[in-house]
Design a protein around this motif. Structure first.
Motif, PDB file in Angstrom:
ATOM      1  N   UNK A  28      -5.804   2.391   4.019  1.00  0.00           N
ATOM      2  CA  UNK A  28      -6.655   1.843   2.961  1.00  0.00           C
ATOM      3  C   UNK A  28      -5.834   0.913   2.064  1.00  0.00           C
ATOM      4  N   UNK A  29      -4.615   1.336   1.730  1.00  0.00           N
ATOM      5  CA  UNK A  29      -3.746   0.488   0.903  1.00  0.00           C
ATOM      6  C   UNK A  29      -3.482  -0.837   1.612  1.00  0.00           C
ATOM      7  N   UNK A  30      -3.205  -0.767   2.912  1.00  0.00           N
ATOM      8  CA  UNK A  30      -2.952  -1.987   3.678  1.00  0.00           C
ATOM      9  C   UNK A  30      -4.168  -2.885   3.769  1.00  0.00           C
ATOM     10  N   UNK A  31      -5.354  -2.289   3.842  1.00  0.00           N
ATOM     11  CA  UNK A  31      -6.582  -3.079   3.940  1.00  0.00           C
ATOM     12  C   UNK A  31      -6.970  -3.699   2.601  1.00  0.00           C
ATOM     13  N   UNK A  32      -6.810  -2.943   1.521  1.00  0.00           N
ATOM     14  CA  UNK A  32      -7.238  -3.427   0.209  1.00  0.00           C
ATOM     15  C   UNK A  32      -6.185  -4.297  -0.479  1.00  0.00           C
ATOM     16  N   UNK A  33      -4.922  -3.945  -0.289  1.00  0.00           N
ATOM     17  CA  UNK A  33      -3.820  -4.677  -0.944  1.00  0.00           C
ATOM     18  C   UNK A  33      -2.766  -5.056   0.102  1.00  0.00           C
ATOM     19  N   UNK A  34      -3.081  -5.966   1.009  1.00  0.00           N
ATOM     20  CA  UNK A  34      -2.189  -6.257   2.136  1.00  0.00           C
ATOM     21  C   UNK A  34      -0.812  -6.793   1.751  1.00  0.00           C
TER      22      UNK A  34
END
Length: 160
Positions: free
Chosen positions: A81-87
């Motif tokens: 989720x972190x990678x998707x929202x704040x790449x």
């Protein structure tokens, strides 16, 4: 033949109260996330919380499925989720807490192998270590300064 010796170190804190204030707050978020786990089969609830360099905190909890391989661990739920929202954000710290509905969990529970591999991918991608704190529902807390302490021979893009 040559012998390679691998050495690693993990810090152990007697309790959550010994952690830095920022990590206590993050671990409390992991505990809150743990309570939202969907674990009707294993009865093993895990929560994770990630602190990003932009000060965003991303929680995650394990989500099981009757088709076991289709579930997802708390650490991967949070990190993906972190990678998707704040790449572009850098993951600074991950906190993990686990409990069982069947028995007390008082020793630190580290990430599973699949989660270690997922964390390794982000550590390599960002070229910065990720501090990982992990615990049971109470008791000692373990701290790894980098995923490399938990997975010294990680498979990454350099192997491809």
């Amino acid at each position: 033949m040559k012998l390679i010796t691998v050495s690693t170190s993990i810090e152990i804190y007697d309790s959550i109260d010994e952690l830095p204030a920022e990590v206590i707050k993050l671990m409390n978020t992991a505990v809150e996330a743990r309570e939202k786990a969907y674990a009707p089969y294993s009865k093993f609830q895990v929560g994770a919380a990630i602190l990003l360099d932009n000060n965003e905190v991303i929680p995650g909890s394990n989500q099981e499925n009757a088709s076991y391989p289709s579930g997802l661990c708390a650490e991967r739920t949070a990190i993906y989720y972190a990678g998707a929202k704040y790449p572009k954000a850098i993951i600074k710290i991950m906190a993990i807490s686990a409990t069982s509905l069947n028995h007390a969990v008082t020793s630190p529970i580290p990430p599973c192998g699949a989660c270690r591999q997922a964390i390794a991918e982000y550590e390599v991608k960002q070229n910065e270590p990720i501090e990982i704190y992990f615990m049971g529902e109470s008791g000692e807390v373990a701290k790894s300064n980098s995923l490399k302490d938990l997975l010294p021979f990680a498979f990454d893009k350099s192997n491809l």
